[in-house]
Design a protein around this motif. Structure first.
Motif, PDB file in Angstrom:
ATOM      1  N   PRO A 185    -101.446  13.328 -21.282  1.00 56.23           N
ATOM      2  CA  PRO A 185    -101.101  11.933 -21.582  1.00 56.23           C
ATOM      3  C   PRO A 185    -100.910  11.052 -20.354  1.00 56.23           C
ATOM      4  N   ARG A 186    -100.408  11.641 -19.271  1.00 59.58           N
ATOM      5  CA  ARG A 186    -100.184  10.825 -18.060  1.00 59.58           C
ATOM      6  C   ARG A 186    -101.544  10.428 -17.452  1.00 59.58           C
ATOM      7  N   CYS A 187    -102.485  11.367 -17.426  1.00 62.24           N
ATOM      8  CA  CYS A 187    -103.830  11.050 -16.927  1.00 62.24           C
ATOM      9  C   CYS A 187    -104.457   9.967 -17.806  1.00 62.24           C
ATOM     10  N   LYS A 188    -104.286  10.101 -19.103  1.00 59.58           N
ATOM     11  CA  LYS A 188    -104.889   9.141 -20.029  1.00 59.58           C
ATOM     12  C   LYS A 188    -104.293   7.743 -19.827  1.00 59.58           C
ATOM     13  N   ALA A 189    -102.973   7.694 -19.618  1.00 59.67           N
ATOM     14  CA  ALA A 189    -102.328   6.390 -19.417  1.00 59.67           C
ATOM     15  C   ALA A 189    -102.891   5.713 -18.162  1.00 59.67           C
ATOM     16  N   VAL A 190    -103.092   6.493 -17.107  1.00 60.73           N
ATOM     17  CA  VAL A 190    -103.654   5.929 -15.873  1.00 60.73           C
ATOM     18  C   VAL A 190    -105.097   5.478 -16.128  1.00 60.73           C
ATOM     19  N   TYR A 191    -105.865   6.335 -16.795  1.00 62.80           N
ATOM     20  CA  TYR A 191    -107.256   5.988 -17.111  1.00 62.80           C
ATOM     21  C   TYR A 191    -107.300   4.670 -17.894  1.00 62.80           C
ATOM     22  N   ASP A 192    -106.475   4.561 -18.935  1.00 63.37           N
ATOM     23  CA  ASP A 192    -106.480   3.349 -19.776  1.00 63.37           C
ATOM     24  C   ASP A 192    -106.099   2.113 -18.964  1.00 63.37           C
ATOM     25  N   ALA A 193    -105.138   2.281 -18.059  1.00 61.05           N
ATOM     26  CA  ALA A 193    -104.728   1.122 -17.235  1.00 61.05           C
ATOM     27  C   ALA A 193    -105.868   0.695 -16.311  1.00 61.05           C
ATOM     28  N   CYS A 194    -106.585   1.659 -15.779  1.00 61.29           N
ATOM     29  CA  CYS A 194    -107.662   1.344 -14.823  1.00 61.29           C
ATOM     30  C   CYS A 194    -108.848   0.676 -15.503  1.00 61.29           C
ATOM     31  N   VAL A 195    -109.287   1.234 -16.621  1.00 63.59           N
ATOM     32  CA  VAL A 195    -110.573   0.791 -17.169  1.00 63.59           C
ATOM     33  C   VAL A 195    -110.545  -0.632 -17.729  1.00 63.59           C
ATOM     34  N   GLY A 196    -109.332  -1.199 -17.823  1.00 63.70           N
ATOM     35  CA  GLY A 196    -109.247  -2.608 -18.246  1.00 63.70           C
ATOM     36  C   GLY A 196    -109.385  -3.572 -17.077  1.00 63.70           C
ATOM     37  N   LEU A 197    -109.377  -3.069 -15.858  1.00 61.51           N
ATOM     38  CA  LEU A 197    -109.422  -3.958 -14.683  1.00 61.51           C
ATOM     39  C   LEU A 197    -110.866  -4.351 -14.353  1.00 61.51           C
ATOM     40  N   PRO A 198    -111.067  -5.616 -13.912  1.00 59.71           N
ATOM     41  CA  PRO A 198    -112.430  -6.085 -13.650  1.00 59.71           C
ATOM     42  C   PRO A 198    -113.235  -5.184 -12.705  1.00 59.71           C
ATOM     43  N   ALA A 199    -112.600  -4.656 -11.666  1.00 63.46           N
ATOM     44  CA  ALA A 199    -113.348  -3.832 -10.697  1.00 63.46           C
ATOM     45  C   ALA A 199    -113.856  -2.546 -11.359  1.00 63.46           C
ATOM     46  N   PHE A 200    -113.029  -1.961 -12.193  1.00 63.36           N
ATOM     47  CA  PHE A 200    -113.427  -0.721 -12.865  1.00 63.36           C
ATOM     48  C   PHE A 200    -114.500  -1.012 -13.924  1.00 63.36           C
ATOM     49  N   ILE A 201    -114.400  -2.184 -14.550  1.00 68.12           N
ATOM     50  CA  ILE A 201    -115.419  -2.563 -15.543  1.00 68.12           C
ATOM     51  C   ILE A 201    -116.764  -2.755 -14.827  1.00 68.12           C
ATOM     52  N   ALA A 202    -116.736  -3.453 -13.694  1.00 73.75           N
ATOM     53  CA  ALA A 202    -117.984  -3.700 -12.951  1.00 73.75           C
ATOM     54  C   ALA A 202    -118.640  -2.396 -12.500  1.00 73.75           C
ATOM     55  N   ALA A 203    -117.798  -1.393 -12.197  1.00 75.86           N
ATOM     56  CA  ALA A 203    -118.315  -0.120 -11.657  1.00 75.86           C
ATOM     57  C   ALA A 203    -118.714   0.872 -12.740  1.00 75.86           C
ATOM     58  N   ALA A 204    -118.400   0.568 -13.983  1.00 70.15           N
ATOM     59  CA  ALA A 204    -118.593   1.547 -15.075  1.00 70.15           C
ATOM     60  C   ALA A 204    -120.069   1.862 -15.293  1.00 70.15           C
ATOM     61  N   PRO A 205    -120.363   3.101 -15.684  1.00 74.06           N
ATOM     62  CA  PRO A 205    -121.762   3.512 -15.884  1.00 74.06           C
ATOM     63  C   PRO A 205    -122.538   2.582 -16.801  1.00 74.06           C
ATOM     64  N   GLU A 206    -121.884   2.159 -17.885  1.00 73.26           N
ATOM     65  CA  GLU A 206    -122.608   1.342 -18.875  1.00 73.26           C
ATOM     66  C   GLU A 206    -122.981  -0.036 -18.330  1.00 73.26           C
ATOM     67  N   ASN A 207    -122.398  -0.412 -17.198  1.00 73.81           N
ATOM     68  CA  ASN A 207    -122.706  -1.732 -16.638  1.00 73.81           C
ATOM     69  C   ASN A 207    -123.617  -1.667 -15.417  1.00 73.81           C
ATOM     70  N   GLN A 208    -124.281  -0.543 -15.233  1.00 73.25           N
ATOM     71  CA  GLN A 208    -125.150  -0.409 -14.067  1.00 73.25           C
ATOM     72  C   GLN A 208    -126.601  -0.742 -14.405  1.00 73.25           C
ATOM     73  N   GLN A 209    -127.266  -1.345 -13.441  1.00 75.63           N
ATOM     74  CA  GLN A 209    -128.645  -1.781 -13.689  1.00 75.63           C
ATOM     75  C   GLN A 209    -129.602  -0.601 -13.833  1.00 75.63           C
ATOM     76  N   ASP A 210    -129.230   0.579 -13.298  1.00 75.63           N
ATOM     77  CA  ASP A 210    -130.144   1.730 -13.400  1.00 75.63           C
ATOM     78  C   ASP A 210    -129.827   2.595 -14.629  1.00 75.63           C
ATOM     79  N   LYS A 211    -129.006   2.060 -15.519  1.00 76.90           N
ATOM     80  CA  LYS A 211    -128.634   2.828 -16.723  1.00 76.90           C
ATOM     81  C   LYS A 211    -129.883   3.194 -17.529  1.00 76.90           C
ATOM     82  N   ILE A 212    -129.923   4.447 -17.950  1.00 72.12           N
ATOM     83  CA  ILE A 212    -131.024   4.875 -18.819  1.00 72.12           C
ATOM     84  C   ILE A 212    -130.432   5.629 -20.004  1.00 72.12           C
TER      85      ILE A 212
END
Ligand SMILES: N[C@@H](CCC(=O)N[C@@H](CS)C(=O)NCC(=O)O)C(=O)O
Length: 214
Positions: A185-212
């Motif tokens: 649960p502690r890892c999940k809480a950190v993960y959830d806090a991070c993935v809402g931040l703009p930098a983490f969203i920009a870096a996410a796999p689903e937002n990459q131009q080379d996504k296949i």
């Protein structure tokens, strides 16, 4: 700068998060590791280990190894520092980083999983067990480290550090592979806090131009 990267490579994802947190502009060069582009002679000249990512600096220097790249970025782009200078924060960040990057990630890398299937003729089921075994063992340690570091929103403290750059991609990978992560649960809480931040969203796999597609 150019980043040779693959959209859902967790080591590339680490570097993309670091660059986004620092607001660094760069060009992505997709290296499709599913079809072996990491082994092409041209790429191996940049990164002899034949793994992504690799960074090409504005001076034309090439650098492999995600942690070495982030170390270089942290020294050349000191805004939003990712590695605390003082203990105990620095040691707490690094022990999480090494648990993920040295102990968890290498045994579950694509080339290791492919070796299990292609050379050792391990079944899909057994390969999945292998992956999950090392994830659960490693994440259990990370969970304990995070509890011990007794901090706020992120792995260590109330701002993202190198530890968060490493935790998020590893967690995302484990989720993608269908691992049961409910015991952390502690890892999940950190993960959830991070993935809402703009930098983490920009870096996410689903937002990459080379996504296949998978
Ligand atoms: N220690 C390396 C690990 C890099 C790595 O394992 N990259 C993976 C993707 S996450 C890769 O290129 N895999 C291709 C393969 O296994 O052939 C780093 O941190 O950069």
């Amino acid at each position: 700068m150019k980043l040779y990267s693959f959209f859902n490579s967790s080591a590339s994802y680490r570097v993309r998060i670091a660059m986004a947190l620092k607001g660094i502009d760069y060009q992505t060069v997709g290296v499709n590791i599913r079809i072996g582009q990491q082994n092409a002679l041209e790429y191996r000249r940049l990164n002899p280990i034949g793994l992504v990512p690799a960074l090409i600096t504005d001076e034309g220097e090439s650098l492999g190894q995600s942690l070495a790249i982030i170390d270089w970025l942290d020294r050349h782009f000191p805004q939003t520092p990712l590695l605390p200078t003082n203990d105990p924060q620095r040691m707490r960040v690094l022990e999480v980083v090494y648990a993920i990057c040295c102990d968890i990630h290498p045994v579950n890398n694509m080339r290791v999983l492919r070796y299990l299937s292609d050379e050792l003729k391990v079944s899909e089921e057994a390969k999945k067990r292998w992956y999950e075994h090392w994830i659960l063992q490693g994440m259990s340690a990370v969970e304990q480290l995070l509890r011990r570091s007794d901090t706020g929103t992120f792995c260590v403290g109330d701002t993202p550090t190198l530890a968060d750059c490493c935790l998020v991609p590893q967690w995302a990978n484990a989720q993608r592979m269908g691992c049961d992560l409910s015991g952390f649960p502690r890892c999940k809480a950190v993960y959830d806090a991070c993935v809402g931040l703009p930098a983490f969203i920009a870096a996410a796999p689903e937002n990459q131009q080379d996504k296949i597609p998978a």
